[in-house]
Design a protein around this motif. Sequence first.
Motif, short mmCIF file in Angstrom:
data_model
loop_
_atom_site.label_atom_id
_atom_site.label_comp_id
_atom_site.label_asym_id
_atom_site.label_seq_id
_atom_site.Cartn_x
_atom_site.Cartn_y
_atom_site.Cartn_z
N GLN A 38 0.82 -1.21 0.00
CA GLN A 38 0.00 0.00 0.00
C GLN A 38 0.86 1.26 0.00
N LEU A 39 1.93 1.27 0.78
CA LEU A 39 2.82 2.43 0.80
C LEU A 39 3.47 2.65 -0.56
N ARG A 40 3.88 1.58 -1.20
CA ARG A 40 4.49 1.69 -2.52
C ARG A 40 3.48 2.22 -3.54
N ASP A 41 2.23 1.72 -3.46
CA ASP A 41 1.19 2.19 -4.37
C ASP A 41 0.87 3.67 -4.13
N MET A 42 0.85 4.10 -2.86
CA MET A 42 0.60 5.52 -2.57
C MET A 42 1.72 6.39 -3.11
N ALA A 43 2.97 5.96 -2.95
CA ALA A 43 4.10 6.74 -3.47
C ALA A 43 4.05 6.82 -4.99
N ASN A 44 3.73 5.71 -5.65
CA ASN A 44 3.62 5.74 -7.11
C ASN A 44 2.45 6.60 -7.56
N GLY A 45 1.34 6.55 -6.82
CA GLY A 45 0.19 7.39 -7.14
C GLY A 45 0.51 8.87 -7.00
N ALA A 46 1.25 9.22 -5.96
CA ALA A 46 1.65 10.63 -5.77
C ALA A 46 2.57 11.07 -6.89
N LYS A 47 3.48 10.20 -7.29
CA LYS A 47 4.38 10.54 -8.39
C LYS A 47 3.62 10.70 -9.70
N ASP A 48 2.67 9.81 -9.95
CA ASP A 48 1.86 9.92 -11.18
C ASP A 48 1.00 11.18 -11.16
N ARG A 49 0.43 11.49 -10.00
CA ARG A 49 -0.39 12.71 -9.90
C ARG A 49 0.45 13.95 -10.13
N MET A 50 1.65 13.97 -9.58
CA MET A 50 2.55 15.11 -9.78
C MET A 50 2.93 15.23 -11.25
N ARG A 51 3.19 14.11 -11.89
CA ARG A 51 3.52 14.12 -13.31
C ARG A 51 2.34 14.65 -14.13
N ASP A 52 1.11 14.25 -13.76
CA ASP A 52 -0.07 14.73 -14.48
C ASP A 52 -0.28 16.23 -14.29
N GLU A 53 -0.05 16.73 -13.07
CA GLU A 53 -0.29 18.14 -12.79
C GLU A 53 0.81 19.03 -13.33
N MET A 54 2.05 18.56 -13.32
CA MET A 54 3.15 19.39 -13.82
C MET A 54 3.29 19.32 -15.32
N GLY A 55 2.82 18.27 -15.91
CA GLY A 55 2.91 18.15 -17.36
C GLY A 55 4.28 17.65 -17.79
N PRO A 56 4.68 18.00 -18.99
CA PRO A 56 5.94 17.48 -19.52
C PRO A 56 7.19 18.03 -18.81
#
Length: 129
Positions: A38-56
Amino acid sequence: MFGLTMEKVLIIGIIAVFLLGPEKLPHYAAQLGRLVRQLRDMANGAKDRMRDEMGPEFDDVDWKKLDPRQYDPRRIIREALADDVPAAGAAAAAAAPTLTRASRSGAPVRRATVPLGVGEGAPFDSEAT
């Protein structure tokens, strides 16, 4: 990871076997595995969300450059002072006398400061700090 060596993890595991017993140990090991997943999934989710919000721009960021362990305050100050040293200000600072230790008569001894050469580091006394 938290300063744990393999020997310490092994000792913690042995203590867990004795405290929990062989009946409960598989249950708690499964819970620990779920927690880590669960911790690993949360960290990956946060990274994906940051990538989506910051863009390229997210992929262009040099994360190692932003690592706080890379900062050396002495280097930062040295670079800041070396960037903008006006020639007139440096000449005035070199001509200004500085106070040093008092002489035997009690009067302070004045000595002119010597400007450092380009790329020359400031004098450093390891025993004085």
